[in-house]
Design an enzyme around this catalytic site. Structure first.
Site, short mmCIF file in Angstrom:
data_model
loop_
_atom_site.label_atom_id
_atom_site.label_comp_id
_atom_site.label_asym_id
_atom_site.label_seq_id
_atom_site.Cartn_x
_atom_site.Cartn_y
_atom_site.Cartn_z
N LYS A 110 -10.11 0.83 -2.32
CA LYS A 110 -10.20 0.39 -0.92
C LYS A 110 -11.59 0.68 -0.35
O LYS A 110 -12.05 1.83 -0.36
CB LYS A 110 -9.12 1.10 -0.10
CG LYS A 110 -8.97 0.60 1.33
CD LYS A 110 -7.79 1.31 1.98
CE LYS A 110 -7.51 0.80 3.38
NZ LYS A 110 -6.36 1.51 4.00
N CYS A 113 -5.09 -3.68 2.97
CA CYS A 113 -4.77 -3.37 4.36
C CYS A 113 -5.94 -3.56 5.33
O CYS A 113 -6.27 -4.70 5.70
CB CYS A 113 -4.20 -1.95 4.44
SG CYS A 113 -3.24 -1.65 5.95
N GLU A 162 0.85 -1.19 0.00
CA GLU A 162 0.00 0.00 0.00
C GLU A 162 0.88 1.25 0.00
O GLU A 162 1.95 1.27 0.62
CB GLU A 162 -0.89 -0.02 1.24
CG GLU A 162 -1.92 1.10 1.31
CD GLU A 162 -2.81 1.01 2.54
OE1 GLU A 162 -3.92 1.56 2.50
OE2 GLU A 162 -2.41 0.38 3.54
#
Length: 275
Positions: free
Chosen positions: A112, A154, A40
């Site tokens: 995301k 993440c 990321e």
């Protein structure tokens, strides 16, 4: 097939970060097909999230996207290009991960879904990604020559419904570019990775940021990891920057899924995104 995860200590210097990735790719022995996963914020990390705005572009015109696509083509790799900022309609940016093929063509992307708005007992203390980032609106599973790749980023790791949705859409491999904090990573990183791999019966490829960033005010956990659909840690790089290289055997999926058919047995409704 061969998979390689690059563990980075990215900074606020885009050029330096890009140069590091390029240098590391020069060291890589490529065997086709070869899937490379970057972490990321691989090209910009460690400052205030609003720094992302200065480097954001549209999907069609993003210089960062173009440069990463060129790397995929130059080195003949399938590249999960970490995350880069892509302009959203509301003035914020998406934290977007692209998957490029061996010729640098875009196979697909993922924005995301879950934004890191939390309090952590570290030097940063308060994280508010939603001030800068706009959440995505769809689940992404992408067809490749070697299988179907599900995409997550993440903090998504904490949301099992997303991973179940990826499996139901046919994922064989799930990639997870990450920048887990040291505090949360030490407590939760490996148990969550193994749980998600076991639940989905997919290979999980998690590439992380590592070490101190922004003059020591932010610290990430590293521990880039490849986990099998049986939950076995096939390879892990706890510290330092550089490559985590291993091979995965996709033919394992059929036996594991046939012997323990969790998708067939699950009595709960399929997960769906909230409006």
């Amino acid at each position: 097939m061969q998979v390689s995860l690059l563990q980075c200590q990215s900074s606020r210097d885009v050029q330096a970060n890009f140069h590091f990735i390029e240098q590391q790719l020069e060291l890589l022995t490529v065997r086709s097909p070869h899937l490379v996963v970057l972490p990321e914020c691989c090209l910009l990390f460690g400052g205030h999230e609003s720094d992302q705005l200065a480097h954001a572009g549209s999907d069609e015109q993003s210089e960062l996207k173009q440069r990463l696509a060129q790397l995929a083509a130059r080195y003949g790799i399938y590249l999960v290009a970490g995350t880069i900022p892509i302009l959203a309609e509301d003035g914020r940016v998406y934290s977007r991960s692209y998957l490029f093929d061996e010729s640098g063509q875009t196979l697909g992307h993922y924005d995301k879904l879950h934004l890191f708005d939390v309090e952590v007992a570290d030097g940063t203390k308060s994280y508010r990604e939603s001030d800068t980032f706009c959440p995505g609106e769809r689940v992404s599973v992408i067809d490749t020559s070697f299988g179907r790749v599900g995409m997550a980023i993440c903090y998504d790791l904490r949301f099992a419904d997303l991973f179940r949705a990826l499996r139901l859409q046919g994922a064989d491999i799930i990639v997870l570019p990450s920048a887990f904090t040291r505090v949360t990573g030490e407590a939760h990183w490996l148990p969550l990775l193994q749980a998600r791999a076991i639940e989905t019966q997919c290979f999980l490829l998690a590439a992380g940021q590592w070490g101190m960033h922004n003059n020591g005010r932010r610290e990430t956990w590293g521990h880039s990891c490849v986990v099998s659909p049986w939950g076995k840690v096939l390879a892990i790089k706890p510290e330092e920057c550089g490559w985590l290289n291993t091979a995965i055997e996709l033919n394992q999926l059929e036996d594991i899924r046939r012997n323990i058919p969790v998708v067939k047995h699950n009595r709960f409704a399929e997960p769906k995104l909230k409006a």
